[in-house]
Design an enzyme around this catalytic site. Structure first.
Site, mmCIF file in Angstrom:
data_model
loop_
_atom_site.group_PDB
_atom_site.id
_atom_site.type_symbol
_atom_site.label_atom_id
_atom_site.label_comp_id
_atom_site.label_asym_id
_atom_site.label_seq_id
_atom_site.Cartn_x
_atom_site.Cartn_y
_atom_site.Cartn_z
ATOM 1 C CG PHE A 139 33.150 8.434 16.258
ATOM 2 C CD1 PHE A 139 33.663 9.495 17.003
ATOM 3 C CD2 PHE A 139 32.592 8.719 15.013
ATOM 4 C CE1 PHE A 139 33.615 10.796 16.527
ATOM 5 C CE2 PHE A 139 32.548 10.021 14.526
ATOM 6 C CZ PHE A 139 33.058 11.061 15.282
ATOM 7 C CG ASP A 224 26.942 4.102 14.276
ATOM 8 O OD1 ASP A 224 27.023 4.005 13.029
ATOM 9 O OD2 ASP A 224 27.388 5.072 14.904
ATOM 10 C CE LYS A 253 32.217 7.110 8.464
ATOM 11 N NZ LYS A 253 33.187 8.150 8.154
#
Ligand code: PLP
Length: 404
Positions: A139, A224, A253
């Protein structure tokens, strides 16, 4: 307007229905506790999906935000600003990277990374080198480029023609990667621990072999670290524990501890391909976001917090093992640091959402990662008392499901 009744029903009336939020509306948070409109108190094991690294309203972050809010909010990238330069310096100092690019989210950080990889390949190896290889169940965000690179076609289907030359192989399968890689590969994109895909760790040998294949084919390795970065796994960035260094790393995040920010880190040689005018964002590197992120980064990048993550992982694992010894619903507890997944066994397969709902009924916020995994991504500084209380609530939720 201030007297308007703000209810969950209002969401269905005025919001685009791409989300289906829980019934309760949170109004306040402190540390790992949250309160709703009815003053009910919740233990937060979700951390805003691995974002609130210092919990809610941490005084250090509140202080940084207040201080910057009275100095300078926004200037755009026509100018630079002090918080952005300070944050970039600290990130460069603490990692393999020599250059930073700031944006507002994980998807944007990845978008920048993929565009950079394509441009770098074009400049150094020609127009044929465009293949991006990513992993099934990976993702990377919801922009059209990043969601197409993500490993679930269902998320990118139905929006017209997709960005081209993106291929997917199974994670942890070096033969599959080798078979599809060539000198036309411009980048391999991987999460050093798949988060949304189900909390799946790669084998160390595998990550090393991925690096070697990238070197062999002059392809960039992009990590990532949007979910794993900024202390989540007990290292500042997960790559630091894998013995492999990427060429480009993305972070978001936890980087802002709850304030939106994303970053792409890379070397000077690679960064040189994003010349003035090639890429950008009005808000990227905004002084408010960078001031909060600098405070969060400083707070997390300490032995006390990073070692504390490992200690807390131990408390979670102990508590979850005790619950499983009674209720026998997990096949395993996997993940690293404070990114943990309880994998449901055959008997409870596909029912993770039920566990989440049952936990919410017990005033505990958890996450899922696919249909089979209940995920925890709490504050990195959550107290032992909050973990104990949250796990007691989780046990009640589990008991309700197991006992019908
Ligand atoms: C590994 C990873 N990359 C990228 C993203 C997208 O980040 P954002 O939602 O901030 O765009 C996420 C979000 O869950 C993620 O887990």
């Amino acid at each position: 307007m201030t007297n308007m009744a703000v209810t969950r029903e209002l969401f269905d009336q005025v919001m685009v229905p791409n989300y289906a939020p829980a019934e309760m509306i949170p109004v306040r948070g402190l540390g790992a506790r949250v309160w709703d409109q009815q003053h009910r108190e919740y233990v937060d094991f979700a951390g805003g999906i691995a974002v609130s690294c210092l919990g809610h309203c941490h005084p250090v972050l509140v202080g940084a935000l207040k201080e910057q809010s009275e100095k300078l909010w926004h200037v755009s990238n026509v100018l630079t600003n002090e918080p952005a330069l300070r944050l970039a310096s600290k990130m460069v100092e603490a990692t393999f990277a020599e250059k930073a690019y700031f944006c507002n989210s994980g998807a944007e950080a990845n978008e920048a990374a993929f565009k950079l990889a394509r441009r770098y390949a074009l400049e150094h190896f020609g127009a044929e080198k465009t293949q991006i290889i990513a992993f099934n169940q990976g993702f990377h965000g919801r922009t059209f480029f990043t969601v197409t690179v993500g490993g679930q076609a269902a998320y990118s289907d139905g929006f017209g023609p997709k960005p081209a030359d993106i291929d997917h192989v199974d994670y942890n399968d070096i033969a599959a990667l080798k078979a599809i890689m060539s000198d036309k590969t411009c980048a391999v994109v991987m999460e050093p621990l798949q988060g949304e895909g189900g909390i799946i760790s790669p084998d160390l040998d595998y990550v090393k072999a991925v690096r070697e294949l990238c070197d062999q084919h002059n392809a960039l390795l992009i990590f990532d670290e949007v979910q794993t970065g900024v202390g989540r796994t007990g290292a500042l960035y997960a790559y630091m524990n894998l013995g492999v260094t990427p060429d480009i790393l993305t972070s978001a995040k936890s980087l802002g501890g709850g304030f939106p920010i994303g970053a792409m880190l890379t070397t000077s040689a690679i960064a040189a391909s994003l010349k003035p005018g090639t890429h950008g964002s009005t808000y990227g590197g905004n002084p408010l976001a960078c001031a909060v992120a600098e405070a969060a980064f400083d707070a997390v990048n300490t032995d006390a917090v990073l070692n504390g993550v490992k200690e807390r992982e131990g408390w979670y694992r102990e508590g979850l093992a005790a619950i499983n010894a009674k209720y026998h619903c997990f096949a395993e507890v996997r993940g690293k640091g404070l990114l943990l997944g309880c994998v449901l066994n055959e008997e409870f397969k596909g029912r993770a959402k039920e566990f989440l709902n049952a936990a919410m009924a017990e005033q505990l916020m958890v996450l899922i990662a696919g249909a089979n995994v209940v995920r925890f991504a709490p504050s990195l500084v959550i107290s032992k008392e909050d973990i104990t209380e949250g796990l007691a609530r989780f046990e009640r939720a589990v008991a309700k499901i197991v006992n019908g």
